[in-house]
Design an enzyme around this catalytic site. Structure first.
Site, PDB file in Angstrom:
ATOM      1  N   SER A 160      41.334  26.905  88.120  1.00 45.57           N
ATOM      2  CA  SER A 160      41.066  27.180  87.468  1.00 45.57           C
ATOM      3  C   SER A 160      39.554  27.476  87.071  1.00 45.57           C
ATOM      4  CB  SER A 160      42.376  27.742  85.904  1.00 45.57           C
ATOM      5  OG  SER A 160      41.485  28.502  85.078  1.00 45.57           O
TER       6      SER A 160
ATOM      7  N   TYR B   2      46.038  24.366  78.225  1.00 39.45           N
ATOM      8  CA  TYR B   2      46.400  24.762  79.713  1.00 39.45           C
ATOM      9  C   TYR B   2      44.560  24.279  80.554  1.00 39.45           C
ATOM     10  CZ  TYR B   2      46.377  27.331  83.364  1.00 39.45           C
ATOM     11  OH  TYR B   2      46.323  28.062  84.300  1.00 39.45           O
TER      12      TYR B   2
ATOM     13  N   LYS C 231      44.100  21.511  83.872  1.00 38.19           N
ATOM     14  CA  LYS C 231      43.593  21.368  84.864  1.00 38.19           C
ATOM     15  C   LYS C 231      42.631  20.866  85.135  1.00 38.19           C
ATOM     16  CE  LYS C 231      46.313  25.292  86.050  1.00 38.19           C
ATOM     17  NZ  LYS C 231      47.182  24.801  87.378  1.00 38.19           N
TER      18      LYS C 231
HETATM   19  P1  NAD Z   1      52.822  31.782  88.505  1.00 36.45           P
HETATM   20  O1  NAD Z   1      53.900  30.940  86.868  1.00 36.45           O
HETATM   21  O2  NAD Z   1      53.723  32.736  88.342  1.00 36.45           O
HETATM   22  O3  NAD Z   1      53.717  30.618  89.419  1.00 36.45           O
HETATM   23  C1  NAD Z   1      54.036  29.058  89.258  1.00 36.45           C
HETATM   24  C2  NAD Z   1      55.238  28.429  89.614  1.00 36.45           C
HETATM   25  O4  NAD Z   1      55.149  27.297  89.161  1.00 36.45           O
HETATM   26  C3  NAD Z   1      56.383  29.636  88.810  1.00 36.45           C
HETATM   27  O5  NAD Z   1      57.618  30.233  90.025  1.00 36.45           O
HETATM   28  C4  NAD Z   1      57.468  28.882  88.339  1.00 36.45           C
HETATM   29  O6  NAD Z   1      58.267  28.668  87.927  1.00 36.45           O
HETATM   30  C5  NAD Z   1      57.061  27.487  89.014  1.00 36.45           C
HETATM   31  N1  NAD Z   1      57.073  26.031  88.195  1.00 36.45           N
HETATM   32  C6  NAD Z   1      56.276  25.468  87.162  1.00 36.45           C
HETATM   33  N2  NAD Z   1      56.605  24.568  86.480  1.00 36.45           N
HETATM   34  C7  NAD Z   1      57.501  24.016  87.413  1.00 36.45           C
HETATM   35  C8  NAD Z   1      57.621  22.462  87.531  1.00 36.45           C
HETATM   36  N3  NAD Z   1      57.648  21.786  86.418  1.00 36.45           N
HETATM   37  N4  NAD Z   1      58.374  22.189  88.613  1.00 36.45           N
HETATM   38  C9  NAD Z   1      59.060  23.087  89.496  1.00 36.45           C
HETATM   39  N5  NAD Z   1      58.133  24.544  89.954  1.00 36.45           N
HETATM   40  C10 NAD Z   1      57.610  24.762  88.782  1.00 36.45           C
HETATM   41  O7  NAD Z   1      51.345  31.589  87.888  1.00 36.45           O
HETATM   42  P2  NAD Z   1      50.524  32.402  89.114  1.00 36.45           P
HETATM   43  O8  NAD Z   1      49.888  32.511  88.141  1.00 36.45           O
HETATM   44  O9  NAD Z   1      51.198  32.125  90.562  1.00 36.45           O
HETATM   45  O10 NAD Z   1      49.586  30.531  89.447  1.00 36.45           O
HETATM   46  C11 NAD Z   1      49.573  29.485  89.981  1.00 36.45           C
HETATM   47  C12 NAD Z   1      49.050  28.994  89.492  1.00 36.45           C
HETATM   48  O11 NAD Z   1      48.042  29.023  89.503  1.00 36.45           O
HETATM   49  C13 NAD Z   1      49.173  28.057  88.971  1.00 36.45           C
HETATM   50  O12 NAD Z   1      49.148  26.162  88.503  1.00 36.45           O
HETATM   51  C14 NAD Z   1      47.814  27.857  87.592  1.00 36.45           C
HETATM   52  O13 NAD Z   1      48.100  27.820  86.448  1.00 36.45           O
HETATM   53  C15 NAD Z   1      47.098  28.116  88.605  1.00 36.45           C
HETATM   54  N6  NAD Z   1      46.093  29.705  88.095  1.00 36.45           N
HETATM   55  C16 NAD Z   1      46.883  30.731  87.640  1.00 36.45           C
HETATM   56  C17 NAD Z   1      45.278  31.837  87.440  1.00 36.45           C
HETATM   57  C18 NAD Z   1      46.405  33.360  87.459  1.00 36.45           C
HETATM   58  O14 NAD Z   1      45.732  33.629  86.685  1.00 36.45           O
HETATM   59  N7  NAD Z   1      47.000  33.866  87.639  1.00 36.45           N
HETATM   60  C19 NAD Z   1      43.966  31.757  87.317  1.00 36.45           C
HETATM   61  C20 NAD Z   1      43.851  30.361  87.049  1.00 36.45           C
HETATM   62  C21 NAD Z   1      45.328  29.382  88.085  1.00 36.45           C
HETATM   63  C1  UD1 Z   2      42.853  34.175  80.406  1.00 36.21           C
HETATM   64  C2  UD1 Z   2      43.282  32.966  79.214  1.00 36.21           C
HETATM   65  C3  UD1 Z   2      42.164  31.852  81.230  1.00 36.21           C
HETATM   66  C4  UD1 Z   2      43.573  31.763  81.835  1.00 36.21           C
HETATM   67  C5  UD1 Z   2      42.517  33.420  82.775  1.00 36.21           C
HETATM   68  C6  UD1 Z   2      43.895  33.687  83.754  1.00 36.21           C
HETATM   69  C7  UD1 Z   2      41.978  33.186  77.452  1.00 36.21           C
HETATM   70  C8  UD1 Z   2      41.736  32.957  76.178  1.00 36.21           C
HETATM   71  N1  UD1 Z   2      42.338  32.844  78.349  1.00 36.21           N
HETATM   72  O1  UD1 Z   2      41.708  34.622  80.865  1.00 36.21           O
HETATM   73  O2  UD1 Z   2      42.402  30.420  80.192  1.00 36.21           O
HETATM   74  O3  UD1 Z   2      42.293  31.081  83.290  1.00 36.21           O
HETATM   75  O4  UD1 Z   2      43.762  34.775  80.665  1.00 36.21           O
HETATM   76  O5  UD1 Z   2      45.523  32.918  83.752  1.00 36.21           O
HETATM   77  O6  UD1 Z   2      43.699  33.507  77.360  1.00 36.21           O
HETATM   78  N2  UD1 Z   2      41.953  42.348  77.334  1.00 36.21           N
HETATM   79  C9  UD1 Z   2      42.059  42.687  76.819  1.00 36.21           C
HETATM   80  N3  UD1 Z   2      43.726  42.992  76.334  1.00 36.21           N
HETATM   81  C10 UD1 Z   2      44.446  42.927  76.612  1.00 36.21           C
HETATM   82  C11 UD1 Z   2      44.820  41.378  77.972  1.00 36.21           C
HETATM   83  C12 UD1 Z   2      42.903  41.342  78.104  1.00 36.21           C
HETATM   84  O7  UD1 Z   2      40.881  43.727  76.098  1.00 36.21           O
HETATM   85  O8  UD1 Z   2      45.574  43.444  76.126  1.00 36.21           O
HETATM   86  C13 UD1 Z   2      40.957  41.507  78.061  1.00 36.21           C
HETATM   87  C14 UD1 Z   2      40.306  40.602  77.583  1.00 36.21           C
HETATM   88  O9  UD1 Z   2      39.859  39.631  76.529  1.00 36.21           O
HETATM   89  C15 UD1 Z   2      38.907  39.852  78.231  1.00 36.21           C
HETATM   90  C16 UD1 Z   2      39.214  40.220  79.606  1.00 36.21           C
HETATM   91  O10 UD1 Z   2      40.089  41.414  80.180  1.00 36.21           O
HETATM   92  O11 UD1 Z   2      37.813  40.775  78.462  1.00 36.21           O
HETATM   93  C17 UD1 Z   2      40.893  39.624  80.714  1.00 36.21           C
HETATM   94  O12 UD1 Z   2      41.445  39.086  80.255  1.00 36.21           O
HETATM   95  P1  UD1 Z   2      42.757  37.766  81.010  1.00 36.21           P
HETATM   96  O13 UD1 Z   2      43.378  39.255  81.673  1.00 36.21           O
HETATM   97  O14 UD1 Z   2      43.645  37.500  79.803  1.00 36.21           O
HETATM   98  O15 UD1 Z   2      41.859  36.917  81.648  1.00 36.21           O
HETATM   99  P2  UD1 Z   2      41.155  36.206  80.699  1.00 36.21           P
HETATM  100  O16 UD1 Z   2      40.629  35.983  78.908  1.00 36.21           O
HETATM  101  O17 UD1 Z   2      39.706  35.811  81.182  1.00 36.21           O
END
Ligand code: NAD
Ligand code: UD1
Length: 364
Positions: free
Chosen positions: A124, A148, A152
Site C-alpha cells: 500500500s 496497519y 505492510k
Molecule cells: P478486503 O477486506 O475486501 O479483502 C481481504 C480478504 O482477505 C477478505 O476477503 C478477508 O476475509 C480475507 N482475509 C483476511 N484475513 C484473512 C486470513 N487470516 N485468512 C484468510 N483470509 C483472510 O480488502 P481489499 O480492499 O480487497 O484489500 C486486499 C489487500 O489489498 C489487503 O491486503 C489490503 O491491505 C491491501 N490494500 C487495500 C487497499 C484498499 O484501499 N482497498 C489499499 C492498499 C492496500
Molecule cells: C486510507 C488510510 C490508508 C489506507 C487507505 C486505503 C487513513 C488515515 N489512511 O487512506 O492507510 O491505505 O485508506 O484503505 O485512514 N475523506 C473524507 N470523508 C470521508 C472519508 C474520506 O473527506 O468520509 C477524505 C480523506 O480525508 C482523504 C480522502 O477522502 O482526503 C480519501 O480518504 P480515504 O478513502 O479514507 O483514503 P486515504 O485517506 O488515502
C-alpha cells in the site's frame, strides 16, 4: 498457470480472479470470510465462466495450508488476505500483527515447503506515511504512521529478505494508491461492513440514501480547493496489474516493487462533482475538521510500472464513479442484495449484463 489467491473473496481479490481467468489462468481461492461474503462466489463463477474453487481457510492455519499445498500444485500465489482498517489497527494492533504478519509468514512457509516461489503481495501507499514530495516514487523514504501500515512495511521487508537470502524466491510488492470502482457488470464490487472508512464507499451510500451527509475531512489543506488530494485507481486496472506482475515474475524471476496509481491527484470535491455527474444525484456534504493522521496530498509516480510491466491505468475518474455507482445501485445491500424495480441505473450508463447475471442479481 494455476494461481492461489489468498483473500480472493474480498474487494480487490475478486477482481483479480476475474482478470486471471480472462488471461486463461486457473484460480483457487482461500479466504476465512473475515471481511467478505460467500455471495461473491456465484458471481465470480458467472464472470469467469466456471465454478470457483474456494476453501474457507485462515492462512494462519499452518496445517490446513500445508494440506492444501500438498494436494494441489500451484504455480504462484497472489496474497491479498489481510485486515485493512487503519482505525481498527490502532485499537487492536496485536490482532493486525498476528493476522497480517504471522499470516504472511505462515503462507511463505507453506509455499517454501511446496516449492512454490512466485508471490504477488498487496502492499500500500501507506508505507510512504507523509511523503516529502509528490508524485511519490518507489525510492521515497518509507515511514508508517499506524499499525496497519507497519504490517505492510514489515511484510515488504520480510519478502525482500526472503528473495535476497533465497534467490529462488521472486516477489512483487505492489503498492496500491486508492482503489475504487467496481467491475462494469455490476456483479462484484466493494462491500464494506458497517460504516465505510474510505471516501468512495461512503459517497456511494450517501447517494443511495443510506447515509445522510458526507463529512469532508478538512477544507484548509494547501491543495487546489483545500480538500485532501489522492490518487484514485479503478479496481479493474489494479486487478490487471496483478496478472502483469505475475507474468513478469514467471518470465524473469526478478523481484519487483512498484507503485500502482494513475499519477493524477484528485481532491475530495473533484471526486464529489464527478460522482454527482455519474449518478445524477446530489451528494449532501459538509466540511468538518481534518481527520487525524490524514495528509494533504498523495499521488503516485507510476512510471516504473509502465517501464517494467508495460502497465498503465486506463480508466479515469468518470469510469470509477460510474462503475462504483452501478455496483451500489444494483446491490444496495452488497452481496446480500436482491434487486428491486427502480433500483437499476439507466441501461445507457452500464455495459450489457448477461441473462445469467440478471438471475444471480435477483438471487437465482
Ligand atoms: P478486503 O477486506 O475486501 O479483502 C481481504 C480478504 O482477505 C477478505 O476477503 C478477508 O476475509 C480475507 N482475509 C483476511 N484475513 C484473512 C486470513 N487470516 N485468512 C484468510 N483470509 C483472510 O480488502 P481489499 O480492499 O480487497 O484489500 C486486499 C489487500 O489489498 C489487503 O491486503 C489490503 O491491505 C491491501 N490494500 C487495500 C487497499 C484498499 O484501499 N482497498 C489499499 C492498499 C492496500
Ligand atoms: C486510507 C488510510 C490508508 C489506507 C487507505 C486505503 C487513513 C488515515 N489512511 O487512506 O492507510 O491505505 O485508506 O484503505 O485512514 N475523506 C473524507 N470523508 C470521508 C472519508 C474520506 O473527506 O468520509 C477524505 C480523506 O480525508 C482523504 C480522502 O477522502 O482526503 C480519501 O480518504 P480515504 O478513502 O479514507 O483514503 P486515504 O485517506 O488515502
Amino acid at each position: 498457470m494455476h494461481v492461489l489467491v489468498t483473500g480472493g473473496a474480498g474487494f480487490i481479490g475478486a477482481h483479480a480472479c476475474v482478470a486471471l481467468a480472462a488471461r486463461g489462468h486457473r484460480v483457487s481461492i482461500v479466504d476465512n470470510f473475515a471481511n467478505s461474503c460467500r455471495g461473491v462466489l456465484p458471481r465470480l463463477a458467472l464472470l469467469t465462466g466456471s465454478a470457483v474453487d474456494c476453501r474457507c481457510l485462515d492462512i494462519r492455519d499452518r496445517a490446513a495450508l500445508a494440506e492444501l499445498f500438498a494436494s494441489t500444485r500451484f504455480d504462484a500465489v497472489i496474497h491479498f488476505a489481510a485486515l485493512k482498517a487503519v482505525g481498527e489497527s490502532c485499537e487492536r494492533p496485536l490482532e493486525y500483527f498476528d493476522n497480517n504478519i504471522c499470516g504472511t509468514v505462515s503462507l511463505l512457509q507453506a509455499m517454501s515447503a511446496a516449492g512454490v516461489r512466485r508471490l504477488v503481495f498487496s502492499s500500500s501507499a501507506t508505507v510512504y506515511g507523509t511523503p516529502e514530495a509528490v508524485p511519490v516514487r518507489e525510492d521515497a523514504r518509507l515511514d508508517v504512521t499506524n499499525p496497519y501500515g507497519r504490517t505492510k512495511l514489515v511484510n515488504e521487508q520480510l519478502v525482500d529478505d526472503l528473495c535476497r537470502f533465497d534467490p529462488a524466491f521472486a516477489v512483487a510488492n505492489l503498492r496500491y494508491f486508492n482503489p475504487v470502482g467496481a467491475h462494469p457488470s455490476g456483479l462484484i464490487g466493494e462491500d464494506p461492513g458497517g460504516i465505510p472508512n474510505n471516501l468512495m464507499p461512503y459517497v456511494c451510500q450517501v447517494a443511495a440514501g443510506r447515509r445522510a451527509c458526507l463529512r469532508v475531512f478538512g477544507g484548509d489543506y494547501p491543495t487546489i480547493d483545500g480538500t485532501g488530494v489522492r490518487d484514485y485507481i479503478h479496481v479493474v486496472d489494479l486487478a490487471r496489474a496483478h496478472v502483469d506482475a505475475l507474468e513478469y515474475l514467471m518470465d524473469t524471476g526478478r523481484p519487483l516493487t512498484v507503485n500502482l496509481g494513475t499519477g493524477r491527484g484528485i481532491s475530495v470535491l473533484e471526486l464529489l462533482r464527478a460522482f454527482e455527474y455519474a449518478s445524477g444525484r446530489q451528494i449532501p456534504h459538509e466540511i468538518v475538521h481534518r481527520r487525524p493522521g490524514d495528509v494533504a496530498e498523495v499521488y503516485a509516480d507510476p512510471s516504473l510500472a509502465a517501464r517494467v510491466l508495460g502497465w498503465k491505468a486506463e480508466l479515469g475518474l468518470d469510469a470509477m464513479c460510474r462503475d462504483a455507482w452501478h455496483w451500489q445501485s444494483l446491490n444496495p445491500d452488497g452481496y446480500l442484495s436482491r434487486t428491486r424495480p427502480g433500483q437499476r441505473v439507466a441501461a445507457s450508463a452500464r455495459p450489457p449484463v448477461t441473462a445469467g447475471a440478471d438471475a444471480v442479481l435477483r438471487g437465482g
